[in-house]
Design a protein around this motif. Structure first.
Motif, mmCIF file in Angstrom:
data_model
loop_
_atom_site.group_PDB
_atom_site.id
_atom_site.type_symbol
_atom_site.label_atom_id
_atom_site.label_comp_id
_atom_site.label_asym_id
_atom_site.label_seq_id
_atom_site.Cartn_x
_atom_site.Cartn_y
_atom_site.Cartn_z
ATOM 1 N N MET A 1 0.859 -1.207 0.000
ATOM 2 C CA MET A 1 0.000 0.000 0.000
ATOM 3 C C MET A 1 0.895 1.258 0.000
ATOM 4 O O MET A 1 1.800 1.347 0.821
ATOM 5 N N SER A 36 -12.094 -1.550 -1.087
ATOM 6 C CA SER A 36 -11.421 -1.731 0.199
ATOM 7 C C SER A 36 -12.040 -2.898 0.954
ATOM 8 O O SER A 36 -13.264 -3.077 0.955
ATOM 9 N N GLU A 40 -6.938 -2.384 5.396
ATOM 10 C CA GLU A 40 -5.655 -1.914 4.865
ATOM 11 C C GLU A 40 -5.116 -0.760 5.718
ATOM 12 O O GLU A 40 -5.873 -0.023 6.321
#
Ligand SMILES: [Zn+2]
Length: 417
Positions: A1, A36, A40
């Motif tokens: 990420m 999502s 995360e």
């Protein structure tokens, strides 16, 4: 990420194919998005339940600092407006005035969801500095005319030399801001000036921009002088370089559209400015599409529009194209939105508590038409992972300060006029 990822929960999101999705999404620093899972690591979580997330507007023709000239010369047609109102005022223009005008313009653009401008105005290095501080993207084209101007009092030769120096200095913010060359028009630049500008564009790979075929008078005069219409004439002197930005293109022949297409030029539709200055000719969007021209949308300077709000420009484009062609199928909401945001890698969120966005309709199907034809407030703006506006407040420009500075600058600008 990546480190600039944000999660927006329970939101509506309009993707690049104009499909509306509902759910939790990640907005990544590189401009992409994904669904999502909720676990995360992210920079920030935003409650999106009263937000519509879309791409940002791209304004392909501006003279940002001309917010200083808003509403002067009201009621005058283009040439008279330029010669009796705009050009005389610009003799008093200083770097400080360009700075405060540009700052106010950038504040207006961020507040209305725009993250890119293709600008043409005096003191481009000042424009570059203000834009860099604001966090938006821009192509900043230094203006060239044969007559003396506030930034280049010795005319075209000096303008070319200074712009060459500016280009050699590189971008103030690589990947976000580029300098380019703004040859004003065929009626203010000689053949030699146009060719030299084109050579510089070829040598450096920078963007070349020009106003072309804006009024009937301009195309008639060009034809009388050269036996060719402006775009034909520009082609005949080998002016075009890859991706030349041609503002207006209201009075063009099909042959000229094929020339634009052949050079990969961007033809910038400026419907509000054209109508406000009563230019008469409207760019024919369907004919441009048939010829394979890359059409973009622009407001032009606030002096000939009074607004840098691309939402209004998108509406104006859709309306004038339908009206002029007697065809309500032209520039529907999806195509209009795509035209106004083409190439955007940035995100904007719109306030769904704004009454103008109601009703949303089943599956959010009315959201986009409402946004274009009715309007909404901008809550957030994200550029390359940076939040430049959050919850209705611009973070990179002091909007109230820019407004006050604009008022005092205008006072100074018009003193003695
Ligand atoms: Zn213009």
């Amino acid at each position: 990420m990546d480190s600039g990822t944000r999660r927006v929960t329970d939101t509506w999101l309009l993707d690049d194919d104009m499909l509306v999705h509902k759910g939790d999404f990640l907005l990544h620093e590189d401009g992409s998005f994904s669904s999502s899972k909720g676990d995360e690591d992210v920079l920030e979580v935003i409650d999106g339940s009263m937000r519509l997330v879309t791409r940002s507007f791209q304004n392909w023709h501006t003279h940002m600092a001309m917010v200083l000239n808003k509403s002067i010369g009201e009621g005058l047609p283009l040439m008279e407006w330029l010669e009796t109102s705009i050009f005389p005022a610009e003799r008093n223009l200083s770097e400080e005035l360009v700075e405060s005008g540009t700052r106010a313009a950038v504040a207006e653009m961020i507040a209305t969801g725009t993250t890119f401008a293709c600008d043409m105005y005096y003191h481009p290095e000042v424009v570059g500095r203000v834009v860099a501080d604001s966090g938006i993207r821009a192509k900043i084209c230094g203006p060239i005319t044969d007559f003396p101007t506030p930034s280049y009092p010795e005319g075209a030769g000096q303008a070319l030399k200074k712009i060459e120096g500016l280009l050699a200095g590189g971008s103030p913010v690589p990947k976000k801001i580029d300098y380019g060359i703004g040859t004003h028009s065929v009626y203010t630049c000689s053949e030699e000036t146009l060719q030299k500008a084109s050579e510089l564009s070829r040598k450096t790979g920078c963007t070349l921009s020009i106003h072309t075929s804006e009024t009937r008078g301009e195309v008639a005069e060009c034809h009388a002088k050269h036996g060719m219409y402006p775009i034909e004439y520009l082609d005949s002197i080998d002016y075009f370089t890859e991706g030349t930005v041609c503002a207006h293109c209201g009075w063009v022949t099909k042959k000229e559209m094929r020339i634009l297409s052949g050079h990969g030029a961007h033809a910038v539709h400026c419907p509000t400015s054209n109508q406000k200055l009563a230019c008469g000719g409207t760019m024919s969007y369907p004919a441009m599409m048939d010829a394979g021209v890359d059409v973009r949308l622009g407001t032009d300077g606030a002096a000939s529009n009074n607004s840098l709000d691309m939402r209004s420009e998108a509406k104006a484009a859709s309306l004038v194209q339908r009206h002029d062609h007697w065809d309500a199928r032209i520039l529907g909401p999806e195509e209009t939105w795509s035209l106004a945001t083409k190439g955007s890698e940035d995100w904007v969120s719109w306030d769904l508590s704004d009454i103008r966005m109601r009703p949303w309709g089943r599956d959010g199907r009315r959201l986009l038409p409402n946004l274009i034809y009715s309007g909404a407030r901008v809550l957030d703006v994200f550029v390359a992972g940076e939040a430049i506006r959050r919850d209705g407040v611009t973070l990179t420009v002091d909007e109230a300060g820019a407004s006050r500075e604009l008022e005092s600058s205008v006072e100074e600008y018009y003193r003695g006029l």
